[in-house]
Design a protein around this motif. Structure first.
Motif, PDB file in Angstrom:
ATOM      1  N   ILE A 190     -28.695  -9.950 -34.047  1.00 16.25           N
ATOM      2  CA  ILE A 190     -28.129 -11.291 -34.180  1.00 16.25           C
ATOM      3  C   ILE A 190     -28.004 -11.636 -35.654  1.00 16.25           C
ATOM      4  CG2 ILE A 190     -29.149 -12.059 -32.001  1.00 16.25           C
ATOM      5  CD1 ILE A 190     -31.145 -13.709 -33.756  1.00 16.25           C
ATOM      6  N   THR A 191     -27.176 -12.622 -35.944  1.00 15.30           N
ATOM      7  CA  THR A 191     -27.064 -13.163 -37.297  1.00 15.30           C
ATOM      8  C   THR A 191     -27.825 -14.472 -37.361  1.00 15.30           C
ATOM      9  OG1 THR A 191     -24.897 -12.132 -37.611  1.00 15.30           O
ATOM     10  CG2 THR A 191     -25.497 -13.933 -39.104  1.00 15.30           C
ATOM     11  N   THR A 209     -29.287 -10.431 -40.905  1.00 12.73           N
ATOM     12  CA  THR A 209     -29.236  -9.814 -39.585  1.00 12.73           C
ATOM     13  C   THR A 209     -30.652  -9.515 -39.107  1.00 12.73           C
ATOM     14  OG1 THR A 209     -27.084  -8.814 -40.050  1.00 12.73           O
ATOM     15  CG2 THR A 209     -28.349  -7.873 -38.236  1.00 12.73           C
ATOM     16  N   LYS A 210     -30.888  -9.723 -37.820  1.00 10.48           N
ATOM     17  CA  LYS A 210     -32.208  -9.513 -37.242  1.00 10.48           C
ATOM     18  C   LYS A 210     -32.058  -8.841 -35.888  1.00 10.48           C
ATOM     19  CE  LYS A 210     -36.254 -12.176 -35.604  1.00 10.48           C
ATOM     20  NZ  LYS A 210     -37.279 -11.622 -36.505  1.00 10.48           N
ATOM     21  N   ASN A 211     -32.913  -7.879 -35.611  1.00  6.82           N
ATOM     22  CA  ASN A 211     -32.977  -7.293 -34.274  1.00  6.82           C
ATOM     23  C   ASN A 211     -33.949  -8.124 -33.449  1.00  6.82           C
ATOM     24  OD1 ASN A 211     -31.154  -5.139 -34.625  1.00  6.82           O
ATOM     25  ND2 ASN A 211     -32.717  -3.935 -35.682  1.00  6.82           N
ATOM     26  N   LEU A 212     -33.415  -8.869 -32.507  1.00 12.51           N
ATOM     27  CA  LEU A 212     -34.199  -9.828 -31.739  1.00 12.51           C
ATOM     28  C   LEU A 212     -34.474  -9.285 -30.342  1.00 12.51           C
ATOM     29  CD1 LEU A 212     -35.304 -12.843 -31.695  1.00 12.51           C
ATOM     30  CD2 LEU A 212     -33.166 -13.386 -30.504  1.00 12.51           C
ATOM     31  N   ASN A 213     -35.746  -9.266 -29.966  1.00 15.26           N
ATOM     32  CA  ASN A 213     -36.112  -8.908 -28.599  1.00 15.26           C
ATOM     33  C   ASN A 213     -36.068 -10.187 -27.767  1.00 15.26           C
ATOM     34  OD1 ASN A 213     -36.906  -7.110 -26.579  1.00 15.26           O
ATOM     35  ND2 ASN A 213     -39.084  -7.509 -26.895  1.00 15.26           N
ATOM     36  N   THR A 214     -35.046 -10.314 -26.916  1.00 18.27           N
ATOM     37  CA  THR A 214     -34.782 -11.577 -26.230  1.00 18.27           C
ATOM     38  C   THR A 214     -34.613 -11.376 -24.732  1.00 18.27           C
ATOM     39  OG1 THR A 214     -33.246 -13.462 -26.067  1.00 18.27           O
ATOM     40  CG2 THR A 214     -32.305 -11.346 -26.714  1.00 18.27           C
ATOM     41  N   TRP A 215     -35.002 -12.419 -23.993  1.00 19.23           N
ATOM     42  CA  TRP A 215     -34.813 -12.453 -22.540  1.00 19.23           C
ATOM     43  C   TRP A 215     -33.431 -13.003 -22.175  1.00 19.23           C
ATOM     44  CZ3 TRP A 215     -38.539 -11.018 -18.771  1.00 19.23           C
ATOM     45  CH2 TRP A 215     -39.755 -10.571 -19.297  1.00 19.23           C
ATOM     46  N   ALA A 216     -32.568 -13.190 -23.146  1.00 21.47           N
ATOM     47  CA  ALA A 216     -31.205 -13.669 -22.893  1.00 21.47           C
ATOM     48  C   ALA A 216     -30.196 -12.600 -23.302  1.00 21.47           C
ATOM     49  CB  ALA A 216     -30.946 -14.969 -23.654  1.00 21.47           C
ATOM     50  N   PRO A 217     -30.278 -11.418 -22.685  1.00 20.38           N
ATOM     51  CA  PRO A 217     -29.295 -10.396 -23.013  1.00 20.38           C
ATOM     52  C   PRO A 217     -27.915 -10.789 -22.517  1.00 20.38           C
ATOM     53  CG  PRO A 217     -30.561  -9.727 -21.103  1.00 20.38           C
ATOM     54  CD  PRO A 217     -31.177 -11.005 -21.605  1.00 20.38           C
ATOM     55  N   GLY A 243     -25.410  -9.750 -29.567  1.00 13.05           N
ATOM     56  CA  GLY A 243     -25.443  -8.319 -29.850  1.00 13.05           C
ATOM     57  C   GLY A 243     -24.047  -7.790 -30.078  1.00 13.05           C
ATOM     58  N   HIS A 244     -23.889  -6.491 -29.931  1.00 10.29           N
ATOM     59  CA  HIS A 244     -22.578  -5.873 -30.113  1.00 10.29           C
ATOM     60  C   HIS A 244     -21.614  -6.395 -29.050  1.00 10.29           C
ATOM     61  CE1 HIS A 244     -24.410  -3.265 -33.061  1.00 10.29           C
ATOM     62  NE2 HIS A 244     -25.285  -2.819 -32.169  1.00 10.29           N
ATOM     63  N   ASP A 245     -20.345  -6.513 -29.442  1.00  9.91           N
ATOM     64  CA  ASP A 245     -19.354  -7.101 -28.536  1.00  9.91           C
ATOM     65  C   ASP A 245     -19.325  -6.414 -27.177  1.00  9.91           C
ATOM     66  OD1 ASP A 245     -18.647  -8.997 -30.340  1.00  9.91           O
ATOM     67  OD2 ASP A 245     -16.859  -7.962 -31.069  1.00  9.91           O
ATOM     68  N   ALA A 246     -19.543  -5.115 -27.161  1.00 12.57           N
ATOM     69  CA  ALA A 246     -19.459  -4.381 -25.903  1.00 12.57           C
ATOM     70  C   ALA A 246     -20.561  -4.806 -24.932  1.00 12.57           C
ATOM     71  CB  ALA A 246     -19.552  -2.883 -26.172  1.00 12.57           C
ATOM     72  N   ARG A 247     -21.674  -5.368 -25.469  1.00 14.61           N
ATOM     73  CA  ARG A 247     -22.786  -5.766 -24.605  1.00 14.61           C
ATOM     74  C   ARG A 247     -22.646  -7.205 -24.129  1.00 14.61           C
ATOM     75  NH1 ARG A 247     -28.562  -4.179 -26.926  1.00 14.61           N
ATOM     76  NH2 ARG A 247     -29.092  -4.901 -24.835  1.00 14.61           N
ATOM     77  N   VAL A 248     -21.858  -8.007 -24.853  1.00 11.06           N
ATOM     78  CA  VAL A 248     -21.713  -9.416 -24.486  1.00 11.06           C
ATOM     79  C   VAL A 248     -20.700  -9.518 -23.351  1.00 11.06           C
ATOM     80  CG1 VAL A 248     -21.075 -11.721 -25.282  1.00 11.06           C
ATOM     81  CG2 VAL A 248     -22.254 -10.140 -26.834  1.00 11.06           C
ATOM     82  N   TYR A 249     -21.109 -10.150 -22.256  1.00 16.45           N
ATOM     83  CA  TYR A 249     -20.205 -10.299 -21.120  1.00 16.45           C
ATOM     84  C   TYR A 249     -18.948 -11.063 -21.558  1.00 16.45           C
ATOM     85  CZ  TYR A 249     -23.495  -8.655 -17.525  1.00 16.45           C
ATOM     86  OH  TYR A 249     -24.321  -7.899 -16.739  1.00 16.45           O
ATOM     87  N   GLU A 250     -17.820 -10.591 -21.069  1.00 15.86           N
ATOM     88  CA  GLU A 250     -16.547 -11.220 -21.440  1.00 15.86           C
ATOM     89  C   GLU A 250     -16.526 -12.699 -21.061  1.00 15.86           C
ATOM     90  OE1 GLU A 250     -11.735 -10.651 -20.669  1.00 15.86           O
ATOM     91  OE2 GLU A 250     -13.180  -9.216 -19.825  1.00 15.86           O
ATOM     92  N   ASP A 251     -17.140 -13.040 -19.936  1.00 18.13           N
ATOM     93  CA  ASP A 251     -17.149 -14.423 -19.487  1.00 18.13           C
ATOM     94  C   ASP A 251     -17.817 -15.357 -20.494  1.00 18.13           C
ATOM     95  OD1 ASP A 251     -15.938 -13.566 -17.193  1.00 18.13           O
ATOM     96  OD2 ASP A 251     -17.680 -13.843 -15.891  1.00 18.13           O
ATOM     97  N   PHE A 252     -18.704 -14.825 -21.327  1.00 17.21           N
ATOM     98  CA  PHE A 252     -19.493 -15.666 -22.212  1.00 17.21           C
ATOM     99  C   PHE A 252     -18.957 -15.693 -23.647  1.00 17.21           C
ATOM    100  CE2 PHE A 252     -23.068 -13.759 -19.433  1.00 17.21           C
ATOM    101  CZ  PHE A 252     -22.657 -14.526 -18.347  1.00 17.21           C
ATOM    102  N   LEU A 271     -28.488 -19.329 -30.526  1.00 19.33           N
ATOM    103  CA  LEU A 271     -29.618 -20.252 -30.455  1.00 19.33           C
ATOM    104  C   LEU A 271     -30.334 -20.115 -29.107  1.00 19.33           C
ATOM    105  CD1 LEU A 271     -31.233 -22.421 -31.901  1.00 19.33           C
ATOM    106  CD2 LEU A 271     -29.689 -24.136 -30.937  1.00 19.33           C
ATOM    107  N   ILE A 272     -29.582 -19.947 -28.032  1.00 21.97           N
ATOM    108  CA  ILE A 272     -30.216 -19.739 -26.730  1.00 21.97           C
ATOM    109  C   ILE A 272     -31.042 -18.455 -26.742  1.00 21.97           C
ATOM    110  CG2 ILE A 272     -29.773 -19.265 -24.283  1.00 21.97           C
ATOM    111  CD1 ILE A 272     -27.263 -21.036 -24.531  1.00 21.97           C
ATOM    112  N   ALA A 273     -30.459 -17.392 -27.301  1.00 20.05           N
ATOM    113  CA  ALA A 273     -31.179 -16.115 -27.354  1.00 20.05           C
ATOM    114  C   ALA A 273     -32.448 -16.229 -28.191  1.00 20.05           C
ATOM    115  CB  ALA A 273     -30.264 -15.031 -27.920  1.00 20.05           C
ATOM    116  N   ARG A 274     -32.392 -16.982 -29.282  1.00 16.27           N
ATOM    117  CA  ARG A 274     -33.593 -17.161 -30.116  1.00 16.27           C
ATOM    118  C   ARG A 274     -34.657 -17.975 -29.389  1.00 16.27           C
ATOM    119  NH1 ARG A 274     -32.445 -19.865 -35.451  1.00 16.27           N
ATOM    120  NH2 ARG A 274     -34.633 -19.299 -35.805  1.00 16.27           N
ATOM    121  N   CYS A 275     -34.245 -19.005 -28.657  1.00 16.55           N
ATOM    122  CA  CYS A 275     -35.226 -19.776 -27.881  1.00 16.55           C
ATOM    123  C   CYS A 275     -35.906 -18.894 -26.842  1.00 16.55           C
ATOM    124  CB  CYS A 275     -34.549 -20.951 -27.172  1.00 16.55           C
ATOM    125  SG  CYS A 275     -34.027 -22.296 -28.258  1.00 16.55           S
ATOM    126  N   MET A 276     -35.190 -17.881 -26.349  1.00 17.17           N
ATOM    127  CA  MET A 276     -35.732 -16.997 -25.328  1.00 17.17           C
ATOM    128  C   MET A 276     -36.270 -15.697 -25.916  1.00 17.17           C
ATOM    129  SD  MET A 276     -33.254 -17.521 -22.048  1.00 17.17           S
ATOM    130  CE  MET A 276     -34.419 -16.622 -21.022  1.00 17.17           C
TER     131      MET A 276
END
Length: 398
Positions: free
Chosen positions: A267-268, A274-282, A286-295, A305-310
């Motif tokens: 994440i930025t 840049t930080k490698n964040l271990n998050t419960w909001a995958p 992350g990389h575009d290929a991992r982010v669901y198109e819907d989101f 911010l949601i990923a950081r909270c999680m």
């Protein structure tokens, strides 16, 4: 279940103004969770983003006695966040069967989500800094961080969409920019709320922390070694719950999957690093290929911010102050972008009066959301109370 589901009743106040209220009572006398809820509702009395006890003329919320087994609370015609998310989800399937002029938005606009986030952040702040006890405090106390005080370690332990309630939008229509077309979302159900005591013995800590709805427990609740860490619980625990609720609201996705685990995502950060964040909001970052198109239509700022909270580790989550600052900054920038878009449209129409506002994409939020989009979401989902059968009808005496 430690208490009877709340039922709807009608009360009369000064001037014969009729108002509905909810009544809750324990299944068994002396139920500790019910007693805890009464105590916490007194603690959070007047706080803007907390469900409030209902005070009627010459009466108190406890039925005339502090020891009475009854709790009267404000009633929410628009029900809970869960109901709203279900209705938006239902539109995805319903839209396929209705004409275009009856189709509804299949998402929650980001300017609505940011204000929901603000309500949840205010609730997290209120848990850490409850309303001060003094004469003359306002009828509605907006939760604020008090710099000279250490935050209290009050943990809700039960933050999920059934425990966030939607208030009457008419009461906040002129509260701009905090609410406007977005009503207050209020946190309720304090039966599991605890003032965490780091001095408890290990076994008691484990018992106290082993509560909450499966799938909504914070990472620090899930393992014995995490529970026993120093600074295991605090405002960061409630922030994780707020992030999970926002994940539900943005994705319209719920899970009780026991195999759901955090993932490391790049994440930025706000400072550009840049930080490698271990998050419960995958799937949000992350990389575009991992982010669901819907989101992807939602801003990277909101998703990050949601990923950081999680974040799995509490030290990787934002502080209360940072959370509040980022949310307010993005509300301001979204409102400014909408105003600028409106000005550009009006200028273009001066040149060409035939120009019309393009049709709304009901499936994806646009890069800039104008006020018309917020008004449409308000009209479709918030203006009128939804029709729903009484979910507690089987509990009532025949």
């Amino acid at each position: 279940m430690s208490s009877q589901p709340p039922g709807k009743h009608t009360g009369i106040r000064t001037g014969q103004r009729v108002r509905d209220f909810a009544v809750k009572s324990p299944i068994q006398s002396g139920d500790p969770y019910f007693e805890a809820e009464k105590s916490w509702m007194d603690t959070f009395a007047t706080a803007e983003h907390f469900v409030q006890p209902f005070w009627s003329l010459c009466d108190n919320p406890y039925g005339g006695s502090e020891n009475a087994q009854i709790l009267k609370m404000e009633y929410f015609e628009r029900f809970e966040l869960q109901e709203l998310l279900i209705r938006v989800n239902e539109s995805v399937s319903n839209n396929a069967m209705v004409p275009d002029n009856e189709k509804k938005l299949e998402y929650i606009p980001s300017r609505v989500l940011w204000r929901l986030f603000l309500c949840l952040a205010r609730a997290c702040i209120g848990l850490a800094y409850p309303p001060p006890y003094h004469h003359g405090r306002p009828d509605t106390y907006r939760e604020v961080i008090i710099p000279d005080l250490e935050p209290e370690l009050n943990i809700h332990f039960d933050m999920h969409p059934f425990n966030v309630f939607i208030a009457d939008p008419d009461s906040t229509r002129n509260d701009i920019p905090e609410h406007g077309f977005v009503p207050r979302f209020k946190l309720g159900d304090f039966g599991l709320t605890q003032a965490w005591d780091p001095n408890l013995d290990d076994e008691t800590k484990i018992v106290v922390a082993n509560v909450g709805k499966p799938g909504y427990q914070a990472p620090e609740q899930l393992r014995r070694d995490r529970i026993l860490e120093d600074n295991a619980f605090g405002p960061h625990t409630n922030i994780w719950g707020a992030g999970w609720l926002m994940y539900n609201a943005l994705t319209l996705y719920f899970t009780s999957d026991e195999d759901w685990q955090p993932q490391v995502c790049p994440i930025t950060m706000p400072d550009g690093t840049t930080k490698n964040l271990n998050t419960w909001a995958p799937f949000l970052v992350g990389h575009d290929a991992r982010v669901y198109e819907d989101f992807r239509s939602y801003s990277v700022q909101l998703r990050t911010l949601i990923a950081r909270c999680m974040a799995d580790r509490q030290e990787d989550r934002p502080s209360l102050q940072e959370l509040l600052d980022i949310i307010q900054a993005n509300i301001a920038s979204g409102d400014a972008a909408a105003a600028n878009k409106r000005m550009q449209f009006e200028a273009a129409r001066q040149v060409d009066p035939s120009i019309r506002i393009p049709p709304v994409n009901i499936k994806r939020p646009p890069p800039v959301e104008d006020d018309n989009l917020l008004q449409r979401f308000f009209r479709e989902y918030l203006r009128e109370p939804p029709l729903r059968e009484d979910p507690y009808r089987d509990y009532w005496d025949q």
